[in-house]
Design a protein around this motif. Structure first.
Motif, mmCIF file in Angstrom:
data_model
loop_
_atom_site.group_PDB
_atom_site.id
_atom_site.type_symbol
_atom_site.label_atom_id
_atom_site.label_comp_id
_atom_site.label_asym_id
_atom_site.label_seq_id
_atom_site.Cartn_x
_atom_site.Cartn_y
_atom_site.Cartn_z
ATOM 1 N N VAL A 25 -1.597 7.552 2.680
ATOM 2 C CA VAL A 25 -2.175 8.601 3.506
ATOM 3 C C VAL A 25 -1.135 9.704 3.651
ATOM 4 O O VAL A 25 0.009 9.439 4.025
ATOM 5 C CB VAL A 25 -2.551 8.071 4.917
ATOM 6 C CG1 VAL A 25 -3.049 9.194 5.792
ATOM 7 C CG2 VAL A 25 -3.582 6.977 4.822
ATOM 8 N N ILE A 26 -1.538 10.920 3.316
ATOM 9 C CA ILE A 26 -0.685 12.084 3.537
ATOM 10 C C ILE A 26 -1.521 13.117 4.275
ATOM 11 O O ILE A 26 -2.590 13.515 3.806
ATOM 12 C CB ILE A 26 -0.129 12.670 2.225
ATOM 13 C CG1 ILE A 26 0.797 11.651 1.535
ATOM 14 C CG2 ILE A 26 0.626 13.974 2.498
ATOM 15 C CD1 ILE A 26 1.398 12.133 0.243
ATOM 16 N N GLY A 27 -1.047 13.515 5.431
ATOM 17 C CA GLY A 27 -1.775 14.481 6.237
ATOM 18 C C GLY A 27 -3.148 13.996 6.636
ATOM 19 O O GLY A 27 -4.064 14.796 6.818
ATOM 20 N N GLY A 28 -3.300 12.677 6.750
ATOM 21 C CA GLY A 28 -4.578 12.105 7.136
ATOM 22 C C GLY A 28 -5.565 11.965 5.990
ATOM 23 O O GLY A 28 -6.673 11.478 6.176
ATOM 24 N N GLU A 29 -5.163 12.358 4.780
ATOM 25 C CA GLU A 29 -6.037 12.235 3.605
ATOM 26 C C GLU A 29 -5.692 10.958 2.843
ATOM 27 O O GLU A 29 -4.522 10.694 2.545
ATOM 28 C CB GLU A 29 -5.886 13.442 2.691
ATOM 29 C CG GLU A 29 -6.848 13.422 1.530
ATOM 30 C CD GLU A 29 -6.809 14.701 0.707
ATOM 31 O OE1 GLU A 29 -7.297 14.656 -0.435
ATOM 32 O OE2 GLU A 29 -6.294 15.729 1.193
ATOM 33 N N LEU A 30 -6.714 10.171 2.516
ATOM 34 C CA LEU A 30 -6.529 8.898 1.820
ATOM 35 C C LEU A 30 -6.443 9.117 0.316
ATOM 36 O O LEU A 30 -7.274 9.810 -0.275
ATOM 37 C CB LEU A 30 -7.697 7.958 2.132
ATOM 38 C CG LEU A 30 -7.686 6.598 1.440
ATOM 39 C CD1 LEU A 30 -6.499 5.763 1.917
ATOM 40 C CD2 LEU A 30 -8.996 5.868 1.699
ATOM 41 N N TYR A 31 -5.431 8.500 -0.314
ATOM 42 C CA TYR A 31 -5.271 8.503 -1.765
ATOM 43 C C TYR A 31 -5.282 7.051 -2.224
ATOM 44 O O TYR A 31 -4.615 6.211 -1.626
ATOM 45 C CB TYR A 31 -3.945 9.153 -2.173
ATOM 46 C CG TYR A 31 -3.849 10.620 -1.827
ATOM 47 C CD1 TYR A 31 -4.216 11.592 -2.761
ATOM 48 C CD2 TYR A 31 -3.400 11.038 -0.577
ATOM 49 C CE1 TYR A 31 -4.127 12.944 -2.457
ATOM 50 C CE2 TYR A 31 -3.313 12.392 -0.268
ATOM 51 C CZ TYR A 31 -3.674 13.327 -1.207
ATOM 52 O OH TYR A 31 -3.583 14.657 -0.903
#
Length: 133
Positions: A25-31
């Motif tokens: 998770v980076i900046g609340g975005e899931l990868y």
């Protein structure tokens, strides 16, 4: 109709299925990434040995290989391929998570994730205070 993406928090990562995929998770975005290739794993092993000799065997610190979670905030948690923590800072590794910036982070670039590693993760590591990436 548009659907706004939902913010994912780092503590939610423990609740995903154990399916072998790497989730960050980076900046609340899931990868979500697939399991690394054989070549990637072999390179990781060789780099681990080299770093271990220089850092762990000299008593300067410890080296760890993925999967190790590194949490920078409630919205930023990643799993670098390799990381090192100086001996006097080993307390930042608690349970299965490093809380804060490791001293060294190594990402092995692979075609599917190279742009992500070179942009998003590099920015996160710089903002998070990782001295060597």
């Amino acid at each position: 109709m548009s659907i706004e993406p939902r913010t994912v928090f780092a503590d939610e990562l423990d609740h995903f299925p154990d399916d072998g995929k790497r989730r960050e998770v980076i900046g609340g975005e899931l990868y979500v990434w697939r399991v690394p290739s054989r070549t990637h794993q072999e390179l990781s092993m060789w780099l681990s040995v080299l770093l271990f000799r220089e850092i762990a065997e000299t008593g300067a610190g410890m080296v760890y290989a993925a999967p190790v979670d590194v949490r920078f905030s409630s919205r930023d948690q990643v799993q670098p391929d390799l990381l090192a923590i100086r001996d006097e800072r080993l307390g930042i590794y608690r349970g299965h998570t490093v809380l804060g910036a490791p001293d060294i982070v190594v990402e092995i670039l692979s075609p599917p994730s190279a742009a992500y590693d070179e942009v998003e993760k590099r920015c996160l590591y710089a903002a998070g205070g990782v001295p060597e990436y």
